[in-house]
Design an enzyme around this catalytic site. Structure first.
Site, PDB file in Angstrom:
ATOM      1  N   ASP A  86      -3.451   4.810  -2.568  1.00  0.00           N
ATOM      2  CA  ASP A  86      -3.717   4.086  -3.807  1.00  0.00           C
ATOM      3  C   ASP A  86      -4.939   3.204  -3.603  1.00  0.00           C
ATOM      4  O   ASP A  86      -5.536   3.200  -2.513  1.00  0.00           O
ATOM      5  CB  ASP A  86      -2.504   3.251  -4.214  1.00  0.00           C
ATOM      6  N   LYS A 137      -9.238   2.918   1.092  1.00  0.00           N
ATOM      7  CA  LYS A 137      -8.264   2.843   2.183  1.00  0.00           C
ATOM      8  C   LYS A 137      -8.283   4.066   3.089  1.00  0.00           C
ATOM      9  O   LYS A 137      -7.469   4.153   4.000  1.00  0.00           O
ATOM     10  CB  LYS A 137      -6.858   2.655   1.608  1.00  0.00           C
ATOM     11  N   GLY A 157      -1.941  -2.271   5.540  1.00  0.00           N
ATOM     12  CA  GLY A 157      -1.707  -3.526   6.249  1.00  0.00           C
ATOM     13  C   GLY A 157      -2.731  -4.573   5.890  1.00  0.00           C
ATOM     14  O   GLY A 157      -3.355  -4.532   4.829  1.00  0.00           O
ATOM     15  N   SER A 186       4.243  -0.054   1.881  1.00  0.00           N
ATOM     16  CA  SER A 186       5.396  -0.573   1.149  1.00  0.00           C
ATOM     17  C   SER A 186       5.926   0.432   0.137  1.00  0.00           C
ATOM     18  O   SER A 186       7.098   0.374  -0.234  1.00  0.00           O
ATOM     19  CB  SER A 186       5.014  -1.874   0.434  1.00  0.00           C
ATOM     20  N   SER A 208       1.334  -1.570  -4.814  1.00  0.00           N
ATOM     21  CA  SER A 208       0.480  -0.391  -4.949  1.00  0.00           C
ATOM     22  C   SER A 208       0.097  -0.226  -6.411  1.00  0.00           C
ATOM     23  O   SER A 208       0.881  -0.546  -7.304  1.00  0.00           O
ATOM     24  CB  SER A 208       1.213   0.866  -4.459  1.00  0.00           C
ATOM     25  N   THR A 222       0.867  -1.182   0.000  1.00  0.00           N
ATOM     26  CA  THR A 222       0.000   0.000   0.000  1.00  0.00           C
ATOM     27  C   THR A 222       0.902   1.229   0.000  1.00  0.00           C
ATOM     28  O   THR A 222       2.030   1.172   0.486  1.00  0.00           O
ATOM     29  CB  THR A 222      -0.909   0.030   1.241  1.00  0.00           C
ATOM     30  N   ASP A 259       6.248   0.419  -6.807  1.00  0.00           N
ATOM     31  CA  ASP A 259       5.956  -0.623  -5.835  1.00  0.00           C
ATOM     32  C   ASP A 259       4.894  -1.549  -6.405  1.00  0.00           C
ATOM     33  O   ASP A 259       3.815  -1.088  -6.798  1.00  0.00           O
ATOM     34  CB  ASP A 259       5.465  -0.001  -4.520  1.00  0.00           C
ATOM     35  N   ARG A 313      -5.155  -0.319  -4.737  1.00  0.00           N
ATOM     36  CA  ARG A 313      -4.899  -1.735  -5.053  1.00  0.00           C
ATOM     37  C   ARG A 313      -4.871  -2.571  -3.784  1.00  0.00           C
ATOM     38  O   ARG A 313      -4.273  -2.183  -2.784  1.00  0.00           O
ATOM     39  CB  ARG A 313      -3.571  -1.887  -5.795  1.00  0.00           C
TER      40      ARG A 313
END
Length: 273
Positions: free
Chosen positions: A56, A72, A86, A169, A209, A40, A206, A58
């Site tokens: 994001d 999120k 998480g 991340s 994400s 994330t 990343d 995803r």
């Protein structure tokens, strides 16, 4: 004399004392626990008139993209929102507890606007109680009687108050954008573009994400959520026509040739049914 980590006082650095033990356990059939990785990119920034949170969209399950348009950023009170990173189940349970505790505090104290620091305190205590077993992190953004606030809360219970913050991340990539472009007392459009650039950096660098950039703007008397403020993971357009008629199968052959085969032996057997 040994310290809490089982090392002698004169020892320094990483200890390889358990390496042989681990190899012995693996050779005897012990199955190593799997590593759980979640991905994330979330961030937040304080600007001139309030707070902007971004994330994001995803959701991943291992190496599989599970959801492309996941939410999120969660509403706790009219003036408080949190962005989470998480494990989805832990995050959902924590958000419900945060909403309940903040509402109980509002009713017990008869406050219409509860302090943002109160939510930071109760969230930190819940995380600390479980010693890091709850696998999620939060960026808390809100506006109360003392002005705009941003707090980060780690799963171990550690908290900080910052003018801008990133987690997840893709947080390190997003932090590099903030460190190069952030300035105090930004206008709202500048803050939104900065957060969108930071999330875009996490999405592009990343694998955990992806998809779109969602924003949440929190001001003194109002708040607004903007879904798909910027679309990053746009798929390319189809070049060829892949539609086929019903009952047909596409075959990529331009010529069919008959092959002569010499039969050397032929045998017919009956099946026992």
């Amino acid at each position: 004399m040994q310290n809490n980590f089982g090392l002698l006082d004169e020892e320094r650095g990483f200890s390889f004392r358990n390496c042989k033990r681990n190899e012995s356990l693996i050779s005897s059939g012990y199955k190593q626990p799997n590593i759980t990785k979640t991905g994330t990119t979330i961030c937040g920034v304080i600007y001139k008139d309030g707070v902007v949170l971004g994330c994001d969209t995803r959701t991943t399950r291992g190496r599989i993209v599970w959801e492309k348009c996941c939410e999120k950023i969660y509403k706790i009170q009219e003036h408080i929102y949190v962005a989470g990173a998480g494990t989805a189940a832990d995050m959902d349970a924590m958000v419900k507890l945060m909403r309940a505790n903040s509402e109980f505090h509002r009713l017990n104290t008869n406050r219409q606007i509860i302090p943002v620091s109160y939510l930071r305190t109760i969230t930190s205590r819940m995380f600390f109680q479980y010693s890091g077993a709850i696998s999620c992190h939060f960026i808390i953004g809100g506006y109360d009687n003392k002005g705009p606030h941003i707090f980060i809360v780690h799963k171990e219970g550690f908290t900080m108050s910052l003018p801008y913050a990133t987690m997840g991340s893709g947080g390190y990539i997003a932090m590099s954008i903030f460190e190069s472009k952030w300035k105090p007392d930004m206008e709202e459009n500048e803050a939104k573009e900065l957060v969108a650039d930071a999330i875009t950096g996490g999405i592009m660098n990343d694998l955990g994400s992806g998809s779109n950039v969602d924003l949440c703007i929190i001001k003194k008397n109002c708040s607004e959520k903007i879904y798909a403020y910027r679309k990053v993971g746009i798929t390319g357009a189809r070049i060829f026509d892949y539609s086929m008629k019903h009952g047909t199968t596409a075959v990529d052959l331009k010529a069919i040739k008959n092959i002569d085969v010499d039969i050397i032996e032929e045998k017919i057997e009956k099946m026992n049914i």
